[in-house]
Design a protein around this motif. Structure first.
Motif, PDB file in Angstrom:
ATOM      1  N   ASN A  76      48.330  25.829  18.875  1.00 16.23           N
ATOM      2  CA  ASN A  76      47.716  26.342  17.655  1.00 16.23           C
ATOM      3  C   ASN A  76      46.320  26.905  17.927  1.00 16.23           C
ATOM      4  OD1 ASN A  76      49.903  25.679  15.991  1.00 16.23           O
ATOM      5  ND2 ASN A  76      49.137  23.585  15.675  1.00 16.23           N
ATOM      6  N   ASP A  77      45.561  26.194  18.738  1.00 19.37           N
ATOM      7  CA  ASP A  77      44.184  26.614  19.013  1.00 19.37           C
ATOM      8  C   ASP A  77      44.035  27.429  20.286  1.00 19.37           C
ATOM      9  OD1 ASP A  77      43.272  25.213  16.755  1.00 19.37           O
ATOM     10  OD2 ASP A  77      43.134  23.341  17.914  1.00 19.37           O
ATOM     11  N   HIS A  78      44.995  27.291  21.217  1.00 22.86           N
ATOM     12  CA  HIS A  78      44.811  27.882  22.547  1.00 22.86           C
ATOM     13  C   HIS A  78      46.000  28.748  22.973  1.00 22.86           C
ATOM     14  CE1 HIS A  78      42.840  23.748  22.535  1.00 22.86           C
ATOM     15  NE2 HIS A  78      41.827  24.604  22.474  1.00 22.86           N
ATOM     16  N   LEU A  79      46.650  29.370  22.021  1.00 29.49           N
ATOM     17  CA  LEU A  79      47.871  30.127  22.320  1.00 29.49           C
ATOM     18  C   LEU A  79      47.621  31.238  23.340  1.00 29.49           C
ATOM     19  CD1 LEU A  79      50.865  30.663  21.747  1.00 29.49           C
ATOM     20  CD2 LEU A  79      50.163  32.128  19.841  1.00 29.49           C
ATOM     21  N   THR A  80      46.514  31.929  23.234  1.00 29.94           N
ATOM     22  CA  THR A  80      46.247  33.071  24.126  1.00 29.94           C
ATOM     23  C   THR A  80      45.339  32.696  25.292  1.00 29.94           C
ATOM     24  OG1 THR A  80      44.339  33.767  22.775  1.00 29.94           O
ATOM     25  CG2 THR A  80      46.503  34.692  22.213  1.00 29.94           C
ATOM     26  N   TRP A  81      45.044  31.423  25.433  1.00 34.32           N
ATOM     27  CA  TRP A  81      44.106  31.003  26.477  1.00 34.32           C
ATOM     28  C   TRP A  81      44.777  31.007  27.848  1.00 34.32           C
ATOM     29  CZ3 TRP A  81      39.719  27.122  25.302  1.00 34.32           C
ATOM     30  CH2 TRP A  81      39.063  27.512  24.118  1.00 34.32           C
ATOM     31  N   LYS A  82      43.928  31.120  28.864  1.00 34.90           N
ATOM     32  CA  LYS A  82      44.409  31.152  30.246  1.00 34.90           C
ATOM     33  C   LYS A  82      43.599  30.180  31.100  1.00 34.90           C
ATOM     34  CE  LYS A  82      45.877  36.011  30.106  1.00 34.90           C
ATOM     35  NZ  LYS A  82      45.446  36.297  28.718  1.00 34.90           N
ATOM     36  N   GLY A  83      44.194  29.833  32.237  1.00 35.10           N
ATOM     37  CA  GLY A  83      43.511  28.978  33.206  1.00 35.10           C
ATOM     38  C   GLY A  83      43.143  29.785  34.440  1.00 35.10           C
ATOM     39  N   ARG A  84      41.914  29.631  34.881  1.00 35.09           N
ATOM     40  CA  ARG A  84      41.447  30.324  36.075  1.00 35.09           C
ATOM     41  C   ARG A  84      41.584  29.432  37.296  1.00 35.09           C
ATOM     42  NH1 ARG A  84      35.697  32.580  33.679  1.00 35.09           N
ATOM     43  NH2 ARG A  84      36.421  34.609  32.914  1.00 35.09           N
ATOM     44  N   THR A  85      41.830  30.043  38.437  1.00 33.47           N
ATOM     45  CA  THR A  85      41.788  29.314  39.704  1.00 33.47           C
ATOM     46  C   THR A  85      40.497  29.691  40.425  1.00 33.47           C
ATOM     47  OG1 THR A  85      43.014  31.090  40.813  1.00 33.47           O
ATOM     48  CG2 THR A  85      44.294  29.248  39.922  1.00 33.47           C
ATOM     49  N   THR A  86      40.035  28.817  41.295  1.00 34.41           N
ATOM     50  CA  THR A  86      38.786  29.063  42.003  1.00 34.41           C
ATOM     51  C   THR A  86      38.835  28.415  43.376  1.00 34.41           C
ATOM     52  OG1 THR A  86      36.373  28.735  41.929  1.00 34.41           O
ATOM     53  CG2 THR A  86      37.745  27.018  40.931  1.00 34.41           C
ATOM     54  N   ARG A 114      40.798  18.160  42.284  1.00 34.04           N
ATOM     55  CA  ARG A 114      41.787  19.218  42.061  1.00 34.04           C
ATOM     56  C   ARG A 114      42.377  19.160  40.653  1.00 34.04           C
ATOM     57  NH1 ARG A 114      45.896  17.930  45.492  1.00 34.04           N
ATOM     58  NH2 ARG A 114      44.865  16.205  46.570  1.00 34.04           N
ATOM     59  N   ARG A 115      42.346  17.987  40.050  1.00 35.05           N
ATOM     60  CA  ARG A 115      42.859  17.850  38.683  1.00 35.05           C
ATOM     61  C   ARG A 115      41.918  18.489  37.664  1.00 35.05           C
ATOM     62  NH1 ARG A 115      42.893  12.102  35.568  1.00 35.05           N
ATOM     63  NH2 ARG A 115      40.732  12.295  36.251  1.00 35.05           N
ATOM     64  N   TYR A 116      40.637  18.458  37.910  1.00 36.75           N
ATOM     65  CA  TYR A 116      39.652  18.981  36.967  1.00 36.75           C
ATOM     66  C   TYR A 116      39.906  20.459  36.699  1.00 36.75           C
ATOM     67  CZ  TYR A 116      35.102  20.011  34.912  1.00 36.75           C
ATOM     68  OH  TYR A 116      34.099  20.398  34.065  1.00 36.75           O
ATOM     69  N   PRO A 117      39.809  20.938  35.445  1.00 31.70           N
ATOM     70  CA  PRO A 117      39.216  20.297  34.265  1.00 31.70           C
ATOM     71  C   PRO A 117      40.231  19.607  33.357  1.00 31.70           C
ATOM     72  CG  PRO A 117      39.572  22.590  33.802  1.00 31.70           C
ATOM     73  CD  PRO A 117      40.061  22.373  35.213  1.00 31.70           C
ATOM     74  N   PHE A 118      41.445  19.358  33.857  1.00 29.65           N
ATOM     75  CA  PHE A 118      42.475  18.746  33.018  1.00 29.65           C
ATOM     76  C   PHE A 118      42.570  17.247  33.271  1.00 29.65           C
ATOM     77  CE2 PHE A 118      43.655  23.185  33.556  1.00 29.65           C
ATOM     78  CZ  PHE A 118      43.962  23.571  32.262  1.00 29.65           C
ATOM     79  N   LEU A 119      43.134  16.536  32.323  1.00 33.51           N
ATOM     80  CA  LEU A 119      43.528  15.135  32.500  1.00 33.51           C
ATOM     81  C   LEU A 119      44.377  14.710  31.320  1.00 33.51           C
ATOM     82  CD1 LEU A 119      41.768  13.341  30.338  1.00 33.51           C
ATOM     83  CD2 LEU A 119      40.093  13.222  32.142  1.00 33.51           C
ATOM     84  N   LEU A 135      36.741  27.204  33.314  1.00 33.25           N
ATOM     85  CA  LEU A 135      38.017  27.483  33.972  1.00 33.25           C
ATOM     86  C   LEU A 135      39.163  27.647  32.978  1.00 33.25           C
ATOM     87  CD1 LEU A 135      37.793  24.935  36.937  1.00 33.25           C
ATOM     88  CD2 LEU A 135      37.370  27.398  36.999  1.00 33.25           C
ATOM     89  N   VAL A 136      38.905  27.338  31.718  1.00 31.79           N
ATOM     90  CA  VAL A 136      39.927  27.466  30.671  1.00 31.79           C
ATOM     91  C   VAL A 136      39.296  28.187  29.483  1.00 31.79           C
ATOM     92  CG1 VAL A 136      41.545  26.255  29.167  1.00 31.79           C
ATOM     93  CG2 VAL A 136      40.966  25.284  31.390  1.00 31.79           C
ATOM     94  N   PHE A 179      40.494  34.217  28.238  1.00 26.33           N
ATOM     95  CA  PHE A 179      40.116  35.222  29.225  1.00 26.33           C
ATOM     96  C   PHE A 179      41.153  36.347  29.287  1.00 26.33           C
ATOM     97  CE2 PHE A 179      38.906  31.057  31.431  1.00 26.33           C
ATOM     98  CZ  PHE A 179      37.648  31.016  30.840  1.00 26.33           C
ATOM     99  N   GLU A 180      40.714  37.486  29.840  1.00 26.54           N
ATOM    100  CA  GLU A 180      41.653  38.571  30.103  1.00 26.54           C
ATOM    101  C   GLU A 180      42.460  38.288  31.364  1.00 26.54           C
ATOM    102  OE1 GLU A 180      39.775  42.340  30.222  1.00 26.54           O
ATOM    103  OE2 GLU A 180      39.062  42.271  28.136  1.00 26.54           O
ATOM    104  N   GLU A 181      41.802  37.609  32.334  1.00 26.36           N
ATOM    105  CA  GLU A 181      42.484  37.286  33.583  1.00 26.36           C
ATOM    106  C   GLU A 181      42.797  35.796  33.626  1.00 26.36           C
ATOM    107  OE1 GLU A 181      38.329  36.075  34.188  1.00 26.36           O
ATOM    108  OE2 GLU A 181      39.292  37.814  33.269  1.00 26.36           O
ATOM    109  N   GLY A 182      43.756  35.439  34.484  1.00 27.50           N
ATOM    110  CA  GLY A 182      44.130  34.038  34.630  1.00 27.50           C
ATOM    111  C   GLY A 182      45.595  33.803  34.321  1.00 27.50           C
ATOM    112  N   GLN A 183      45.990  32.544  34.448  1.00 25.59           N
ATOM    113  CA  GLN A 183      47.378  32.152  34.199  1.00 25.59           C
ATOM    114  C   GLN A 183      47.542  31.717  32.743  1.00 25.59           C
ATOM    115  OE1 GLN A 183      49.971  32.188  36.268  1.00 25.59           O
ATOM    116  NE2 GLN A 183      48.880  32.863  38.111  1.00 25.59           N
ATOM    117  N   PRO A 184      48.460  32.338  31.992  1.00 25.20           N
ATOM    118  CA  PRO A 184      48.682  31.933  30.597  1.00 25.20           C
ATOM    119  C   PRO A 184      49.100  30.466  30.514  1.00 25.20           C
ATOM    120  CG  PRO A 184      49.771  34.021  31.053  1.00 25.20           C
ATOM    121  CD  PRO A 184      49.327  33.473  32.379  1.00 25.20           C
TER     122      PRO A 184
END
Length: 269
Positions: free
Chosen positions: A22-32, A101-106, A127-128, A131-136
């Motif tokens: 609902n809040d993050h439908l179009t959000w993406k995760g970045r790798t670094t 490696r888990r950060y920023p998730f848990l 990292l979340v 964004f235009e770039e990243g993994q949906p």
């Protein structure tokens, strides 16, 4: 030196938000390839499954406090990390703990009266986001993407490893094997004034040698004994950490040398 953090949030995390479509439908995760969030961290939580690999790079100690946890030491003093640059670039190829490696998730409980865990993230990580770039993180059908499912699986495996780690710590506690640690490192310039590090816990080798044979056999069969030895063998790496701090100009010896230099440059009365 290695006290458990006095915070309601786990170390590294500044905030937590439940991930939802609902809040993050179009959000993406970045790798670094950098980890700036650990550049000033001198100790990172470790699971027992990581001991065999982590002990090649880091001293493995246990935090002080009522509920000690295993820690990979990346520096001997608060705020000192000799394995990562200030921008998070690794120095060499050190093993990167799963906690990092888990950060920023848990996985976290949203309701204290429920055992259900929800995937959450730290919104301050950068990292979340939308964004235009990243993994949906979600598909158009509002279902978790493959990337999101992989993140969830990693966090679930980390929780399982955490449970095994707690069982290991319970065994050490029941056997009363943990003691306050102290390591003294001789200095070449002042051999009569060693640096002494405290504030962590370690296995008491005398008590370990006094354990009954059946207890040792049980621990050897279930894999606990090799973990204890991995911890004990890794403690020698504290001298390596000290040497790297000296080379990088970090820690108390760097401050001491800076004070000496300042005194030498000060005008004489």
């Amino acid at each position: 030196m290695a006290s458990a953090p006095n915070s309601t949030l786990p170390v590294l995390y500044k905030d937590l938000v439940p991930l939802n479509s609902n809040d993050h439908l179009t959000w993406k995760g970045r790798t670094t390839d950098k980890a700036p969030w650990i550049a000033s961290q001198h100790a990172i939580p470790l699971t027992v499954e990581e001991f065999p690999v982590a002990q090649r790079d880091y001293p493995i100690v246990f935090s002080s406090g009522e509920r000690p946890v295993p820690l990979a030491l990346m520096g001997l003093n608060e705020g000192v990390n000799v394995f990562f640059e200030e921008d998070g670039t690794p120095i060499g190829t050190p093993y990167v703990p799963a906690y990092v490696r888990r950060y920023p998730f848990l996985l976290a409980k949203l309701q204290q009266d429920s055992d259900n865990l929800s995937l959450c993230f730290d919104p301050s990580s950068g990292l979340v986001g939308d964004f235009e770039e990243g993994q949906p993180l979600f598909g158009e059908d509002k279902q978790p993407s493959e990337h999101c499912q992989a993140l969830l699986q990693f966090c679930e495996k980390f929780e399982e490893a955490g449970n095994k780690t707690q069982l290991f710590m319970d065994e050490l506690t029941k056997a009363d094997l943990l003691m306050d640690g102290e390591i003294s490192i001789q200095r070449r310039d002042k051999p009569d004034q060693p640096f002494t590090y405290r504030g962590f816990r370690m296995v008491n080798q005398e008590k370990l040698r006094e354990l009954r044979g059946d207890q040792l056999r049980k621990w050897n069969e279930n894999g606990l004994l090799p973990l204890i030895f991995a911890h004990l063998f890794s403690l020698d790496l504290m001298r390596m950490i000290f040497a790297r701090q000296t080379e990088q100009g970090k820690g108390p010896i760097a401050a001491e040398m800076a004070n000496v230099a300042a005194e030498a440059e000060a005008p004489k009365a």
